[in-house]
Design a protein around this motif. Structure first.
Motif, PDB file in Angstrom:
ATOM      1  N   TYR A 215       0.828  -1.197   0.000  1.00  0.00           N
ATOM      2  CA  TYR A 215       0.000   0.000   0.000  1.00  0.00           C
ATOM      3  C   TYR A 215       0.867   1.255   0.000  1.00  0.00           C
ATOM      4  O   TYR A 215       1.984   1.255   0.513  1.00  0.00           O
ATOM      5  N   ASP A 216       0.293   2.313  -0.548  1.00  0.00           N
ATOM      6  CA  ASP A 216       0.946   3.614  -0.462  1.00  0.00           C
ATOM      7  C   ASP A 216       0.796   4.201   0.941  1.00  0.00           C
ATOM      8  O   ASP A 216       1.678   4.918   1.415  1.00  0.00           O
ATOM      9  N   LEU A 217      -0.328   3.869   1.584  1.00  0.00           N
ATOM     10  CA  LEU A 217      -0.619   4.395   2.916  1.00  0.00           C
ATOM     11  C   LEU A 217      -1.150   3.273   3.799  1.00  0.00           C
ATOM     12  O   LEU A 217      -1.963   2.457   3.352  1.00  0.00           O
ATOM     13  N   VAL A 218      -0.699   3.247   5.047  1.00  0.00           N
ATOM     14  CA  VAL A 218      -1.315   2.407   6.070  1.00  0.00           C
ATOM     15  C   VAL A 218      -1.604   3.301   7.262  1.00  0.00           C
ATOM     16  O   VAL A 218      -0.703   3.990   7.766  1.00  0.00           O
ATOM     17  N   ILE A 219      -2.854   3.321   7.689  1.00  0.00           N
ATOM     18  CA  ILE A 219      -3.262   4.134   8.828  1.00  0.00           C
ATOM     19  C   ILE A 219      -3.663   3.199   9.955  1.00  0.00           C
ATOM     20  O   ILE A 219      -4.525   2.333   9.772  1.00  0.00           O
ATOM     21  N   SER A 220      -3.042   3.339  11.094  1.00  0.00           N
ATOM     22  CA  SER A 220      -3.313   2.484  12.246  1.00  0.00           C
ATOM     23  C   SER A 220      -3.921   3.330  13.356  1.00  0.00           C
ATOM     24  O   SER A 220      -3.281   4.264  13.843  1.00  0.00           O
ATOM     25  N   GLU A 221      -5.143   3.008  13.733  1.00  0.00           N
ATOM     26  CA  GLU A 221      -5.783   3.739  14.839  1.00  0.00           C
ATOM     27  C   GLU A 221      -6.287   2.748  15.878  1.00  0.00           C
ATOM     28  O   GLU A 221      -7.478   2.502  15.998  1.00  0.00           O
ATOM     29  N   PRO A 222      -5.360   2.142  16.629  1.00  0.00           N
ATOM     30  CA  PRO A 222      -5.748   1.163  17.648  1.00  0.00           C
ATOM     31  C   PRO A 222      -6.375   1.843  18.860  1.00  0.00           C
ATOM     32  O   PRO A 222      -6.450   3.072  18.943  1.00  0.00           O
ATOM     33  N   SER A 223      -6.810   1.023  19.801  1.00  0.00           N
ATOM     34  CA  SER A 223      -7.330   1.531  21.062  1.00  0.00           C
ATOM     35  C   SER A 223      -6.160   1.936  21.950  1.00  0.00           C
ATOM     36  O   SER A 223      -5.000   1.926  21.523  1.00  0.00           O
ATOM     37  N   ASP A 224      -6.445   2.271  23.202  1.00  0.00           N
ATOM     38  CA  ASP A 224      -5.378   2.656  24.133  1.00  0.00           C
ATOM     39  C   ASP A 224      -4.422   1.500  24.372  1.00  0.00           C
ATOM     40  O   ASP A 224      -4.817   0.333  24.392  1.00  0.00           O
ATOM     41  N   SER A 225      -3.171   1.826  24.616  1.00  0.00           N
ATOM     42  CA  SER A 225      -2.127   0.811  24.698  1.00  0.00           C
ATOM     43  C   SER A 225      -2.258  -0.095  25.910  1.00  0.00           C
ATOM     44  O   SER A 225      -1.662  -1.169  25.943  1.00  0.00           O
ATOM     45  N   TRP A 226      -3.047   0.299  26.930  1.00  0.00           N
ATOM     46  CA  TRP A 226      -3.190  -0.560  28.101  1.00  0.00           C
ATOM     47  C   TRP A 226      -4.204  -1.677  27.863  1.00  0.00           C
ATOM     48  O   TRP A 226      -4.291  -2.624  28.647  1.00  0.00           O
ATOM     49  N   VAL A 227      -5.002  -1.587  26.797  1.00  0.00           N
ATOM     50  CA  VAL A 227      -5.982  -2.630  26.494  1.00  0.00           C
ATOM     51  C   VAL A 227      -5.249  -3.878  26.024  1.00  0.00           C
ATOM     52  O   VAL A 227      -4.331  -3.808  25.206  1.00  0.00           O
TER      53      VAL A 227
END
Length: 979
Positions: free
Chosen positions: A613-625
């Motif tokens: 891909y030209d772009l990968v967007i990662s929007e996970p939850s909070d890191s403590w989950v």
């Protein structure tokens, strides 16, 4: 010949079996961590590990029971099994790495069908742990028969004691591995610790065996001659099934209250096992005295069902109680201890009554069969059928009951199964027909009563109890969707026009649906995640997005007229259904033919599709989950490199609120080790958006994207009308920031040494210093190559009333004009207007307090204006402020601060150094102004590359100062090392 006393040896065997439980639960906990890399989500890994763990245990117990008649020395066989378990544990990590590479790099890329990919992942994950679980399953019957042959007088007591010791060891194992071992030695070291315990156990049991005088093998009664065998095996299966329906349901219930962190799961699991242990211990001294164990078993099964139903009836009140408790937590180490202690107590309060009863069932079933003449083989068979039922319970609860019936009904179904068993057991003898009838009445009344009782309060379940103690009123909250998905419970709520989507009670995204009202605090981040990649790579054709959220970021990304395909990878289908409720904010996601939604784990999706891909967007939850921190590891970034084009760009949301500087540094080190360049933007206070490039340098933002009306409209909604507005959100670039991350002392966050996962929950409770990186904007000095980022602006009239660097910049220039005698327009913020009023009032020359108050406002003005105005704009402002000074010695420090402001306005590092040192070296100035001067001094020394002077300044400081100072000090350290 004198025979050695045997009682101490019996207790030694019980102790050995406790350590066997200790190591066994370490395996279960660590396998969950390993297999979520295969399966993509902690909930799936937990379900599979429970199923495979129990399945292997069932198979091992069955095989051991089947051939027990041929085992003449079961304790020696037990020692051999422990050796085999230990050896497999020692090599597990290397085997896992090889299998992981083989499956995702060689097998899955050649498979097209999504169902086939799923089967491959689950089958390989199962194969990795099946041999060890078979061996673990054999340990209980072997140890039991070994003890019963040596100490045959009280079989019921011995079996109960074995259940207790093994279970109490398991409790210690899951807590020790979760809170101590993984943090200290990582996943590989933890599993090797368990393996070494197995080896030591084998040696110890071998030594004990040599001191025992065991009877030789005695032929047992034929299994076929025991009419109770089949009914009792069915009872064992069903009670195992119901118990694990409870466990899966309770974990989901308590995740809403306690949070879905790794440590929360460990506390819940240990509470479940503790109940089993205590039940076995309580039964130990009573079991051999029961004349009718079937009746006792029936009463216990009835109580199990009733106690399970009570967890449903009391859940709403439980949430309110925990809300009040969490509101009182202090953000300290004591508060963190209180949080974990309260979480454990709450888990025990919910689980212990039911699991206490469950802990008595298998010893009683085994005793019934022993008295009926089933012999030693009954031990293995009962254990096998019980664990087989556990597998069925895990699969039924996670894959069927929760998604189709919901939490409440899943528990009611489990309780009904237990009470049906009670009715059957109580009716085995004619003398107990009345008991059976009474049990039928109790079952019908309690099940129906629970079913028609008020449902779980969706408002409370969505209110983020564990984060905020539910400080916000729920009166006007409207729940638009509440769904128990396979991996999480998803809610969509609306209050005062604000839509919020959350998982397990944790808000993940929000949107203001009411026109003319300021956007929510989440919207700048959601817009930035979609807009930034288009401003960096306006010609991007293909993109992938990890995580759906509210669908708003994907909707913004689809505003591009150049994009040809967007793959959205979301592991929970209920999130997709929730995003549909956000209307026009996510409409393109569901109507644009370029949008393709995949319900899958990101790792397996990328491996199976082999796309770049030209772009990968990662929007996970909070890191403590639990499981989310795997999207911030060096292994994740390595995988992304394989799925990005040469000019590809990764955009990732990283929360800094509730985080510590070292946790953020751990993530940035992992990213920096894999990407050639990155840039950090601050969408809001406490939130970073990282843009990283595979090869070469990141290009500057392009204004071309703003020519697209759809993208321009989305950006304008959050106050960005020009490319310069986005520039002002930039925090810093790799060349300036990365030395500080590298020298922070933080380890690189890794899948197998999960530093963030182990420490994020503590940081959230104790109160992380979110100003670590985003505090650069609070330094108040004009940083080179870094755009100034503003602070929160209070305004009742502007749509951009939240955190707005553009508004801050405008306000700084307006304040400068105001003091210079320019336009006397009203200031948008009352606090700023108050500051200017103080500065226009000449303080009494001999009044030290008045002079200090005036100086404090002067320092605030400097921080607001100097990064945003030119030398020409600053000159008349500073001239006016000098006119407010008097010749008194009380005004000396004020004059020094104005000298520093003038030097900063000229961007002359030599002049800044001279003025700043004068302030730093005086004792007649407050901490705030001195810290401001220190920032200026560090900056000037950095610009002049005076590395020795920087190091000397750091050594003289009595305490650490701003992040800017840390960044500059790291550059000095690295440059001096080169010399």
């Amino acid at each position: 010949m004198h025979q050695r006393p045997i009682a101490p040896l019996q207790y030694a065997l019980f102790a050995a079996f406790a350590f066997s439980g200790f190591s066994g639960l370490i395996y279960e906990a660590i396998w969950t961590n390993y297999l979520k890399f295969f399966l993509g989500h902690a909930a799936y890994a937990q379900a599979l590990v429970l199923a495979m763990y129990m399945g292997g245990m069932a198979g091992g117990a069955w095989l051991a029971g089947r051939y027990m008649d041929r085992v003449k020395k079961p304790l020696l066989a037990y020692a051999a099994v422990e050796i085999a378990i230990g050896l497999s544990g020692l090599f597990f990590h290397k085997i896992f790495l090889s299998a992981n590479t083989f499956v995702f790099d060689s097998v899955i890329p050649g498979v097209q069908a999504p169902l086939a990919v799923e089967l491959i992942r689950w089958c390989f994950a199962g194969i990795l742990i099946l041999p060890q679980t078979l061996l673990l399953g054999a340990t209980f019957p072997l140890m039991s028969v070994g003890i019963l042959r040596a100490f045959p007088k009280t079989p019921g007591s011995s079996i109960s004691m074995l259940y207790f010791t093994n279970s109490i060891g398991a409790v210690a194992g899951v807590l020790t591995s979760g809170f101590i071992l993984v943090k200290a030695v990582g996943l590989p070291g933890t599993i090797m610790t368990a393996a070494l315990i197995n080896v030591v156990l084998a040696i110890a049991v071998y030594g004990i065996h040599g001191k025992l005088t065991q009877s030789s093998h005695v032929p047992q009664a034929s299994v076929a001659s025991t009419p109770l065998l089949r009914p009792m095996l069915v009872v064992a299966l069903i009670t195992g099934l119901s118990s694990f329906i409870y466990e899966i349901s309770w974990i989901r219930m308590l995740s809403v209250v306690l949070g879905a962190s790794t440590h929360a799961f460990e506390l819940m699991l240990s509470s479940f096992i503790l109940g089993l242990a205590l039940g076995g211990l309580w039964l130990r001294k009573r079991i051999d005295n029961y004349k009718e164990p079937l009746v006792a078993l029936g009463v216990i099964q009835l109580l199990m069902g009733l106690f399970a139903l009570s967890t449903v009836l009391g859940y709403n009140e439980l949430m309110k109680f925990m809300s009040a408790l969490f509101r009182g937590l202090q953000p300290t180490e004591a508060g963190y201890l209180m949080f974990n202690s309260s979480s454990h107590l709450l888990s025990m309060f919910v689980m212990l009554p039911t699991t206490f009863m469950a802990g008595m069932t298998l010893p009683l079933i085994t005793l019934v069969l022993f008295r009926g003449g089933a012999g030693e083989s009954a031990i293995g068979r009962v254990y096998a059928f019980n664990t087989l039922g556990a597998i069925m319970g895990v699969i039924l609860a996670s894959m069927v009951l929760l998604p189709l019936t919901g939490l409440k009904n899943a528990i009611i179904i489990g309780a009904a199964l237990d009470m049906v068993l009670a009715v059957y057991l109580l009716g085995r003898g004619s003398a107990h027909r009345k008991w059976q009838f009474a049990a039928v009445i109790v079952m019908i009344v309690s099940a129906i009563g629970t079913y028609i009782a008020p449902a779980f309060d969706a408002k409370w379940m969505s209110s983020s109890i564990f984060r905020m103690g539910n400080k916000n009123s729920l009166d006007d909250l409207e729940v638009l969707m509440h769904r128990d998905g396979r991996t999480a419970t998803v809610d969509v709520t609306r209050k005062n026009g604000m839509l919020v989507i959350g998982t397990n009670g944790k808000p993940d995204a929000s949107y203001m649906s009411t026109k003319g009202v300021a956007p929510t605090a989440d919207e700048p981040t959601q817009v930035m995640l979609g807009a930034l990649p288009l401003l960096i790579s306006p010609h991007a054709k293909t993109a992938a997005m990890i995580g759906m959220g509210a669908g708003m970021s994907a909707d913004v990304l689809l505003a591009s007229d150049q994009l040809t395909r967007l793959d959205i990878v979301e592991i929970e289908s209920a999130m997709v259904d929730g995003a549909k409720l956000f209307g026009k904010a996510s409409s393109r996601v569901f109507s644009d033919p370029r949008s393709h939604i995949h319900i899958d784990d990101a790792k397996s999706f990328f491996s199976a599709h082999k796309s770049r891909y030209d772009l990968v967007i990662s929007e996970p939850s909070d890191s403590w989950v639990s499981g989310v921190s795997n999207l911030f590891t060096t292994e994740f970034y390595q995988r992304m490199l394989r799925h990005l084009s040469r000019d590809g760009v990764l955009v990732q949301w990283v929360p800094t609120y509730g985080n510590t500087p070292i946790l953020v540094s751990s993530v940035m080190r992992a990213l920096g080790d894999n990407f050639s360049d990155y840039r950090i933007y601050g969408s809001t206070n406490g939130v970073m958006v990282i843009v990283a490039k595979v090869e070469g340098q990141l290009p500057e933002l392009s204004a071309r994207g703003l020519e697209n009306p759809a993208l321009a409209a989305a950006m304008a909604r959050v106050g960005w009308t020009s490319i310069n507005d986005v520039h002002k959100h930039e925090i810093g670039r790799r060349e300036f920031l990365h030395p500080a991350f590298t020298l922070s002392g933080a380890p690189v966050n890794s899948d197998f040494f999960p530093y963030v996962d182990q420490n994020a929950l503590r940081a959230r409770i104790v109160g992380g210093n979110y100003n670590h990186v985003t505090s650069l904007h609070m330094s108040g000095v004009p940083l080179p190559g870094v755009n100034y980022m503003g602070t929160v602006i209070e305004s009742d009239n502007e749509l951009t009333s939240y955190y707005s660097p553009r508004k801050q910049s405008e306000q700084g220039r307006a304040a400068a004009r105001y003091l210079a005698g320019g336009a006397r327009t009203a200031m948008p913020s009352q606090s700023v207007y108050g500051m200017l009023t103080v500065l226009q009032t000449k303080p009494a020359c001999e009044d030290a307090v008045a002079q200090a108050g005036w100086r404090a406002e002067l320092q605030s003005l400097a921080a607001m204006t100097l990064p945003n105005i030119s030398e020409a704009e600053a000159k008349p402002m500073i001239a006016y402020l000098r006119s407010q000074l008097c010749a008194s010695s009380q005004a000396e420090t004020n004059r020094s601060l104005l000298d520093l402001m003038e030097a900063l306005s000229t961007r002359n590092p030599i002049a800044v150094e001279s003025a700043a040192r004068k302030i730093v070296d005086t004792d007649k100035i407050e901490t705030g102004s001195k810290d401001y001067a220190l920032n200026a001094l560090f900056l000037s020394l950095y610009q002049q590359q005076k590395w020795e002077a920087i190091q000397q300044l750091v050594s003289e400081l009595p305490r650490s100062h701003s992040f800017l100072a840390a960044v500059v000090a790291s550059h000095a350290h690295m440059n001096l090392q080169k010399k």
